[in-house]
Design a protein around this motif. Sequence first.
Motif, mmCIF file in Angstrom:
data_model
loop_
_atom_site.group_PDB
_atom_site.id
_atom_site.type_symbol
_atom_site.label_atom_id
_atom_site.label_comp_id
_atom_site.label_asym_id
_atom_site.label_seq_id
_atom_site.Cartn_x
_atom_site.Cartn_y
_atom_site.Cartn_z
ATOM 1 N N ARG A 69 0.873 -1.179 0.000
ATOM 2 C CA ARG A 69 0.000 0.000 0.000
ATOM 3 C C ARG A 69 0.908 1.225 0.000
ATOM 4 O O ARG A 69 1.503 1.578 1.022
ATOM 5 N N ALA A 108 -2.422 3.569 7.210
ATOM 6 C CA ALA A 108 -2.801 2.679 6.114
ATOM 7 C C ALA A 108 -4.300 2.641 5.875
ATOM 8 O O ALA A 108 -4.768 1.961 4.949
ATOM 9 N N ASN A 115 -11.778 3.465 -2.229
ATOM 10 C CA ASN A 115 -10.847 2.484 -2.795
ATOM 11 C C ASN A 115 -11.467 1.792 -3.997
ATOM 12 O O ASN A 115 -12.519 1.153 -3.896
ATOM 13 N N ALA A 150 -3.477 6.431 -2.072
ATOM 14 C CA ALA A 150 -2.965 5.122 -1.676
ATOM 15 C C ALA A 150 -3.171 4.149 -2.827
ATOM 16 O O ALA A 150 -4.310 3.866 -3.204
ATOM 17 N N SER A 152 -2.644 0.368 -3.906
ATOM 18 C CA SER A 152 -2.417 -0.933 -3.272
ATOM 19 C C SER A 152 -2.208 -1.990 -4.355
ATOM 20 O O SER A 152 -3.032 -2.136 -5.263
ATOM 21 N N SER A 172 4.920 4.023 3.757
ATOM 22 C CA SER A 172 3.950 3.177 3.079
ATOM 23 C C SER A 172 3.836 1.880 3.871
ATOM 24 O O SER A 172 4.439 1.733 4.936
ATOM 25 N N THR A 180 -5.742 -5.790 -0.970
ATOM 26 C CA THR A 180 -5.780 -4.519 -1.690
ATOM 27 C C THR A 180 -7.150 -3.857 -1.657
ATOM 28 O O THR A 180 -7.252 -2.632 -1.697
ATOM 29 N N TRP A 188 -2.620 -4.120 7.267
ATOM 30 C CA TRP A 188 -1.477 -3.392 6.708
ATOM 31 C C TRP A 188 -0.624 -2.858 7.863
ATOM 32 O O TRP A 188 -0.574 -1.663 8.127
#
Length: 422
Positions: A69, A108, A115, A150, A152, A172, A180, A188
């Motif tokens: 990520r 994270a 996302n 971000a 991933s 990161s 992901t 994460w």
Amino acid sequence: MPRIARPRRRTALAALCSCVALGCAGGTTPGADEQPRSPGATAPAGNGVVTWASSADRVGAAVDGRGYRLIVHTSVGGTGLRVRLSNAFGDQPVTFADVHAGLQREGAALVPGSNRRLTFGGARSVTVPAGGIVYSDPLPGHVPAGSSLAVSLYVPRAGGVLTGHWMAMQTSYTTDGDHTAEESAANWTQRIGSWFYLDAVTVRPGEPVGAVVALGDSITDGWQSTTDLNRRWPDHLARRLRTSPTTNVEGVANEGIAGNKVLTDEPGQSALNRLSRDVLSLPGVRTVFLFQGVNDIKAEPGATADELIAGYRTLTDRAHAAGKCVVAATIAPFKGWREWDPAGEAVRREVNAFIRGSGEFDAVTDFDRVLRDPSDPERILTAFDGGDHLHPNDKGMRAMADAVDLKSLDCGSRRPGSEVRD
């Protein structure tokens, strides 16, 4: 071309709404789960403008079954986000089985609903051969300028040399297995200070703008600036450009590598050898900002002034042939650094005299004059010194960015072959 007056920048509330738009816009239709394809070395047509980039290098051994990520900071905002994944230094193929992009909330953890899965030719998975680069399909939705993105990645199959950027000055995250799609930070938990595989992000801005690429070494890479606060001098420059009504340049790509040289490889390929991949292949680039040379001077044996000047001329000729503007910066003082000596100082002064007076560049920014101590011009001013007498601190980084004439970055628009993307 004439400059375009920009509308007033959006308020913080509007920017927040735009952040959510990355997750609220219509989705990308996934293709088959596994469809490896051959990557392209350059941007697909209409790929917009680079909003973030980082130079690739060899950064260790690749590992199967890892998730990454990667947190990056955008410069120009826009729609149709694409990511560029690089296996440029790999000696074996690498497979990306799942790739998502969202907006960082904290650590994270991601902004809920932001996302989104990225595809490659409609497929969820892509295999990139050794030496290859691939762009994702564009992602619907708007990505704001100055946002923390971000990206991933899940890499089920990799081997040999890992391509990435060692000194990110940004935290990161990594994990085992494919997480992901998760917006939670629960899986994460492992922190890293490098970027792996990801080397560029592009968007399509809502108005015609160009980009500037900072080609440099550890000073441009941000060493001695504060980690996670985006206080490298190119970051400060990006903030200035976002609020300026006098230029059509807004994208900023940071192509600094710690220890990098103009003339010779290691660390990383030399500026001459990486110019095509790290600069000229990026979409929407109008201007190359050249700030490099101190590592050539303090090497053993160090470059002569004539050798370094010849390298600058070659870089400039190649950039001009591609229709790009070149702004050169003078080499900053570094007396007190362990490799400083009077002979190297004489080379630095001769090279700086060439940069200031040759007329071979489209514009010049005098970082030497900005950073030096008036009472001892061979040293960085104490207030700007990060502590090692070579790298500026946050205040020095800000002073460097403030010294750039923003109008000088627009001169690439007057060169034949220069690109203006929308």
